[in-house]
Design a protein around this motif. Sequence first.
Motif, mmCIF file in Angstrom:
data_model
loop_
_atom_site.group_PDB
_atom_site.id
_atom_site.type_symbol
_atom_site.label_atom_id
_atom_site.label_comp_id
_atom_site.label_asym_id
_atom_site.label_seq_id
_atom_site.Cartn_x
_atom_site.Cartn_y
_atom_site.Cartn_z
ATOM 1 N N GLU A 107 -37.694 -35.700 46.606
ATOM 2 C CA GLU A 107 -39.119 -35.598 46.297
ATOM 3 C C GLU A 107 -39.769 -36.974 46.444
ATOM 4 O O GLU A 107 -39.183 -37.983 46.039
ATOM 5 C CB GLU A 107 -39.295 -35.073 44.875
ATOM 6 N N THR A 156 -35.530 -32.825 40.055
ATOM 7 C CA THR A 156 -36.587 -33.657 40.595
ATOM 8 C C THR A 156 -37.700 -33.719 39.550
ATOM 9 O O THR A 156 -37.705 -32.953 38.576
ATOM 10 C CB THR A 156 -37.148 -33.085 41.902
ATOM 11 N N THR A 177 -36.299 -38.324 42.803
ATOM 12 C CA THR A 177 -37.719 -38.503 43.104
ATOM 13 C C THR A 177 -37.976 -39.974 43.404
ATOM 14 O O THR A 177 -37.613 -40.842 42.610
ATOM 15 C CB THR A 177 -38.592 -38.036 41.930
#
Length: 237
Positions: A100, A229, A76
Amino acid sequence: MKKKIGIAVPIAFLVLLAALYGLYELTASRTYQVMGELVPRVEIKQKAVALTFDDGPTDHVDEVIAALAEAEVKATFYLTGREIEQLPDAAKKLVAAGHELGNHSYSHRRMVFKSPSFLREEIERTDELIRAAGYQGEITFRPPNGKKLIALPWILSQEDRTTVMWDVEPDSDPDVAATSDGIVAHVAQQVQPGSIILLHPWYESRETSRAAIQGVVETLRSQGYEFKTMSELLELK
């Protein structure tokens, strides 16, 4: 009367200092904010963690993506709007690689003692750039330097948006960050189920952070951890 005034002045000064210190602690707290959801770590027993990256993107995007691809990890990225504007294709590459994206403000200015209109513009402008990069998932928010007070949590709570902090940050300590092995060892010592690991891999001075990515993954996997994520980790609560 003069004696009472003389005593009252230093007492008032001490009270003011205590209030200012308390205010500073509140702005810097990783585990508390006045309203809305704040997540420094996900409280789970499952050995799962999220690998997150702050700032950027920069010209090192291909190197970071390659390291994560080699490690077979989706991460992420909390990106700043200004840097997305400067390198829009870099943000698109992160999305194309399946990572992400999160919102780390537009300018990376500290989000305390700012007007609601300023804060909204910082958030909304960056959201638009993230969407323009092709990202379709939930966009969580991470305050620059982790700083927040009242207005920012209020705005985020109105949007039912999660404030994501972290509990493992190896490269904030110069001694730890001096080598990639130091970063890996620190993460291995500090990690626990539900940890949110933070690295800053984007700039020239962060070469050891980039070099540590694969080592962090390999070491934690050997301890039985799996990588999620941020949105996936939140779903495990």
